[in-house]
Design an enzyme around this catalytic site. Structure first.
Site, PDB file in Angstrom:
ATOM      1  N   SER A 187     -76.580  12.417 -70.712  1.00  0.00           N
ATOM      2  CA  SER A 187     -78.002  12.616 -70.440  1.00  0.00           C
ATOM      3  C   SER A 187     -78.410  13.983 -70.964  1.00  0.00           C
ATOM      4  CB  SER A 187     -78.281  12.469 -68.939  1.00  0.00           C
ATOM      5  OG  SER A 187     -79.662  12.615 -68.664  1.00  0.00           O
ATOM      6  N   THR A 188     -78.832  14.897 -70.096  1.00  0.00           N
ATOM      7  CA  THR A 188     -79.299  16.214 -70.530  1.00  0.00           C
ATOM      8  C   THR A 188     -78.209  16.946 -71.311  1.00  0.00           C
ATOM      9  OG1 THR A 188     -80.642  16.326 -68.530  1.00  0.00           O
ATOM     10  CG2 THR A 188     -80.307  18.383 -69.731  1.00  0.00           C
ATOM     11  N   HIS A 214     -79.438   8.641 -71.809  1.00  0.00           N
ATOM     12  CA  HIS A 214     -80.793   8.565 -71.269  1.00  0.00           C
ATOM     13  C   HIS A 214     -81.783   9.047 -72.334  1.00  0.00           C
ATOM     14  CE1 HIS A 214     -78.924   9.253 -67.012  1.00  0.00           C
ATOM     15  NE2 HIS A 214     -78.744   8.021 -67.458  1.00  0.00           N
ATOM     16  N   ASP A 310     -75.988   9.308 -62.301  1.00  0.00           N
ATOM     17  CA  ASP A 310     -75.888   7.995 -62.934  1.00  0.00           C
ATOM     18  C   ASP A 310     -74.483   7.821 -63.515  1.00  0.00           C
ATOM     19  OD1 ASP A 310     -76.623   5.521 -63.999  1.00  0.00           O
ATOM     20  OD2 ASP A 310     -77.199   6.426 -65.915  1.00  0.00           O
TER      21      ASP A 310
END
Length: 370
Positions: A187-188, A214, A310
């Protein structure tokens, strides 16, 4: 991604934010959203990249929300200049969802920006709850992880919470068999980490590689092109029903969950638009759970940098089946949320710096294993 509790006080002092956007309307709305959150302090605003560089040189900042398209100096040009004068600040690129802006945002990530934020049109920004939730979540996650930089002018303080000592991470033994598939969640900070990892991926990892990052739909097609160039392997957004091939990389398309399934004698991709999980679609959990169902312990999972948790549920399924699980370590992660969640749950067989993961994969997929 599982979002932070945005009503709680920030434990390490107020997160100091600068908002940079050439639209006074957008700039003002983002400022109001941020200042409504306890523990977030908007300490500067401006309308172009040149002014942002000047502010960054003299202002204590943790996070900058940086527009892509601006007069005088655009966001892409400003990123390296900002980081040259304030290396510790975390930059979030804010752009509307066009193919051009997606490409610019990904280039900014390669140049040092920490994350991106899909920005609604001016007419829709005031009513978009997803934008508010994602804005606050990213600022909190990045602000908590940013190294503090001392400047002469102090930021507005916030109450401090007691700090807990880090617990030792328990590791599981990796199984002796060679995995048949590699699944990755991120993600990030994920786009940069993915390109670093996949560019170093050894030839021994000659299996299908599936990634849940993501990212919105417009961005995933461009990210796949970047990964293909960086890795030298075929990479594309996954297509429903595609037969998985060894050595190819499949990226979950934005707004779709990606799973693996059996199609006759082959393994195939299955795309669904079932409800978001952990506020995400694609989510890591459906990919990891389906891999555990299909292959049990004969799959390897890697969790890269990302906020929230997640993938935790899917990793539990993989660990229970005996699969090797690798998490990126805290020091090399932009945000140690997703990898930290599985590491602290005792689900990992290894927790490693990003630069060491490819070498570790060579040992799992290479010599001595059956």
């Amino acid at each position: 991604m599982s979002l932070p509790n945005t009503t709680a006080k920030i434990p390490s002092g107020a997160i100091r934010v600068m908002v940079v956007d050439d639209s006074a309307v957008v700039r003002g709305f983002i400022v109001r959203l941020l200042e409504a959150e306890p523990g977030i302090d908007v300490v500067a605003t401006c309308g172009n990249g040149q002014m942002a560089v000047q502010h960054a040189a003299r202002t204590a900042l943790d996070v900058i929300i940086l527009d892509v398209e601006m007069p005088v100096m655009d966001g892409l040009t400003a990123v390296p200049k900002i980081l040259a004068v304030n290396p510790s600040v975390r930059i979030v690129m804010a752009s509307t969802l066009t193919q051009r802006n997606a490409g610019v945002s990904l280039e900014a990530l390669q140049n040092g920006a920490a994350d991106y934020l899909p920005k609604p049109t001016t007419s829709g920004i005031c009513t978009n709850g997803d934008f508010r939730r994602e804005l606050i979540a990213k600022v909190i996650a990045l602000g908590r992880s940013a190294p503090r930089r001392a400047i002469d002018v102090p930021a507005k303080p916030a109450p401090r919470a007691p700090q807990k000592a880090a617990a030792a991470i328990a590791l599981r033994a990796a199984p002796p068999s060679r995995p048949q598939m590699l699944v990755i969640g991120s993600s990030t900070g994920g786009p940069q980490a993915l390109m670093t990892l996949l560019a170093a991926l050894p030839p021994a990892v000659n299996v299908p590689v599936l990634i849940a990052q993501h990212m919105p739909a417009t961005f995933t097609a461009i990210l796949a092109q970047h990964i293909a160039r960086a890795s030298g392997r075929p990479c594309a957004e996954a297509v429903n029903g595609t037969e998985l091939r060894a050595g190819s990389i499949y990226l979950a398309p934005g707004d779709f969950h990606m799973e693996v399934a059996r199609g006759g004698t082959a393994h195939i991709v299955r795309l669904t638009q079932s409800p978001p999980e952990n506020f995400c679609r694609p989510s890591v959990d459906p990919l990891f759970r389906s891999a555990a169902r299909l292959l049990g312990g004969d799959v390897c999972a890697v969790m890269l940098t990302g906020m929230g948790s997640d993938g935790l549920d899917g990793t539990r399924k993989l660990a229970a089946a005996g699969a090797p699980v690798i998490a990126q370590d805290e020091t090399s992660s932009v945000v140690w949320g997703m990898p930290g969640a599985i590491a602290n749950a005792g689900l990992c067989s290894a927790v490693l710096p990003l630069k060491d993961i490819a070498f570790h994969l060579a040992s799992l997929f290479g010599g001595g294993r059956r």
